[in-house]
Design an enzyme around this catalytic site. Structure first.
Site, mmCIF file in Angstrom:
data_model
loop_
_atom_site.group_PDB
_atom_site.id
_atom_site.type_symbol
_atom_site.label_atom_id
_atom_site.label_comp_id
_atom_site.label_asym_id
_atom_site.label_seq_id
_atom_site.Cartn_x
_atom_site.Cartn_y
_atom_site.Cartn_z
ATOM 1 N N TRP A 130 133.519 53.257 114.664
ATOM 2 C CA TRP A 130 133.744 54.504 113.923
ATOM 3 C C TRP A 130 135.244 54.612 113.662
ATOM 4 C CZ3 TRP A 130 134.860 59.711 116.415
ATOM 5 C CH2 TRP A 130 134.870 60.726 115.461
ATOM 6 N N ASP A 212 130.914 56.294 124.309
ATOM 7 C CA ASP A 212 130.944 57.421 123.374
ATOM 8 C C ASP A 212 129.507 57.676 122.936
ATOM 9 O OD1 ASP A 212 131.428 59.302 121.453
ATOM 10 O OD2 ASP A 212 132.295 57.910 120.000
ATOM 11 N N LYS A 247 125.781 66.568 116.418
ATOM 12 C CA LYS A 247 124.633 66.098 115.635
ATOM 13 C C LYS A 247 123.311 66.576 116.239
ATOM 14 C CE LYS A 247 128.044 63.926 114.003
ATOM 15 N NZ LYS A 247 128.643 63.189 112.948
HETATM 16 C C1 LIG Z 1 130.676 57.636 117.109
HETATM 17 C C2 LIG Z 1 131.143 59.055 117.067
HETATM 18 N N1 LIG Z 1 131.791 59.549 118.109
HETATM 19 C C3 LIG Z 1 132.230 60.802 118.145
HETATM 20 C C4 LIG Z 1 132.047 61.642 117.077
HETATM 21 C C5 LIG Z 1 132.644 62.999 117.216
HETATM 22 O O1 LIG Z 1 132.006 64.059 116.718
HETATM 23 P P1 LIG Z 1 132.520 65.530 116.821
HETATM 24 O O2 LIG Z 1 133.979 65.547 117.168
HETATM 25 O O3 LIG Z 1 132.262 66.109 115.492
HETATM 26 O O4 LIG Z 1 131.719 66.173 117.899
HETATM 27 C C6 LIG Z 1 131.386 61.177 115.934
HETATM 28 C C7 LIG Z 1 131.201 62.010 114.751
HETATM 29 O O5 LIG Z 1 130.942 61.593 113.668
HETATM 30 C C8 LIG Z 1 130.916 59.849 115.936
HETATM 31 O O6 LIG Z 1 130.260 59.328 114.905
#
Ligand SMILES: Cc1ncc(COP(=O)(O)O)c(C=O)c1O
Length: 397
Positions: A130, A212, A247
């Site tokens: 990511w 993660d 999500k």
């Molecule tokens: C792999 C991954 N880690 C962490 C996140 C963090 O999400 P958020 O900060 O919106 O909770 C995302 C969001 O797209 C993600 O795809």
């Protein structure tokens, strides 16, 4: 003083969203931004969340600060969800945790904690990973290295190359960042057997895993998707976990996450709890309370918890059905490439393994928007746009 700073290029995903908004084609398709969408293309508030909001509205009596640690009921509920109630590390009191502003907040404060332990430590990330993992780690002072992961030829993982690279390169004191489930951007996940091999490599090299997990429940199920992280937690002395409720609870803008550190023993847990709270205090002071309060209500109510689990299952099943539907339509329209790997991938994303030029043509000739890497948001597909999408894809192959 500001004149020393150059303008930075726009974030490619945000640029893509802007281009999509400006496109006047009534049949345009957005498979870019990573948010869940229903059949109508909306990102609705889950029913369980809407009910929890009503309860919170009636029960909340103050807006005074919460602590840097966050809402304790939320933390306990999330630890149960991630590790499973009664996991040995919970029983042994080896878990330090704080509520964090989203998964990003959790990743960032854990990165800062790692940097406090070992300045400039190396974090091994999957190739690809990511995109935001890299600035989140680097801005805390950590160094990024990559291990091989995705195999474009098969649409799966090149696990032999990954395992070889970790064995040869990841040392004690290094961190290996792993996606708990629903790998973003590829959708290609480790099998149970592969998680066991990763565990063996961690045991032999001494690296510290950093899992993660941002899509628990979107792959095979809430329990199934935690298999890898529970396995590592049970068998290693130390690890880190960043979790997100963006999500699976649909709480994106409320910024709800959890930073978890599993320590060697209970005495070290207390030290790490004080350290991670001081990282939080020195950054944003305390997390936003609202989203965590909603998750606390849901996870600690039998009825709402069940309702939420049903809603997660509905999102998961819809995405799995769309994967099958897309591949069926591509075959029906005579695709020259075998896309069956899409049905094996998990969660919200897939790499279609087409070239950046083909992605551009999808955008310019067909008003279908996704990032140049060919990552698509499966939830952006619907029964009403899948024919057009498949036809467009076949035409650029
Ligand atoms: C792999 C991954 N880690 C962490 C996140 C963090 O999400 P958020 O900060 O919106 O909770 C995302 C969001 O797209 C993600 O795809």
């Amino acid at each position: 003083m500001f004149e020393v700073l150059p303008r930075l290029p726009a974030d490619p995903i945000l640029g893509l969203s802007a281009a999509y908004r400006e496109d006047t084609n009534p049949n345009k398709i957005d498979l870019g931004v990573g948010v869940y969408k229903d059949e109508q293309g909306n990102t609705p508030i889950l029913d369980s969340v809407a009910e929890a909001q009503k309860i919170l509205l009636n029960e909340e009596t103050s807006k005074t600060y919460i602590t840097p640690q966050g809402v304790q009921g939320y933390i306990d509920g999330m630890l149960g969800l991630l590790l499973g109630k009664g996991h040995p590390v919970l029983v042994a009191d080896r878990v330090a945790a704080v509520q964090a502003p989203g998964g990003c907040g959790a990743l960032r404060i854990l990165a800062e904690l790692i940097n406090r332990c070992q300045e400039g430590a190396t974090v091994w990330v999957s190739d690809p990973t990511w995109a935001n993992h890299i600035p989140l780690m680097e801005s805390a002072g950590l160094k990024i290295e990559k291990y091989p992961y995705f195999d474009k030829a098969t649409g799966g993982i090149n696990f032999d190359a990954m395992a070889e690279s970790l064995k040869a390169n990841a040392k004690k004191g290094d961190i290996v960042l792993l996606h708990g489930c629903c790998h973003n951007p590829t959708g290609a996940d480790l099998t149970k057997e592969q998680w066991h091999t990763v565990l063996e490599i961690a045991q032999s090299t001494g690296f510290t895993p950093f899992v993660d997990t941002a899509y628990q429940g979107f792959g095979d199920g809430l329990e199934e998707d935690a298999y890898g992280l529970r396995l590592l937690a049970e068998n290693l002395p130390e690890m880190l976990i960043a979790a997100s409720c963006s999500k699976n609870f649909g709480l994106y803008r409320e910024r709800v996450g959890l930073a978890v550190i599993i320590t060697n023993d209970s005495a070290t847990r207390g030290i790490l709890q004080s350290q991670i709270q001081s990282v939080a205090r020195g950054s944003y002071s305390m997390p936003p309370s609202y989203g965590g309060a909603l998750v606390n209500i849901i996870l600690n109510s039998e009825e709402l918890n069940q309702k939420w689990q049903n809603e997660v299952a509905a999102m998961r099943n819809r995405m799995q059905d769309l994967r099958v539907l897309l591949v069926d339509k591509l075959n029906e329209k005579g695709a020259s490439t075998d896309f069956s790997f899409v049905t094996k991938q998990k969660g919200m994303f897939s790499f279609l393994c087409i070239s950046p030029e083909q992605v551009q043509r999808m955008r310019n000739e067909h008003s279908v928007y996704f990032v140049d890497s060919s990552r698509v948001n499966i939830a952006g597909i619907s029964k009403s746009n899948v024919d057009r999408l498949a036809e467009a894809l076949v035409s650029v192959l």
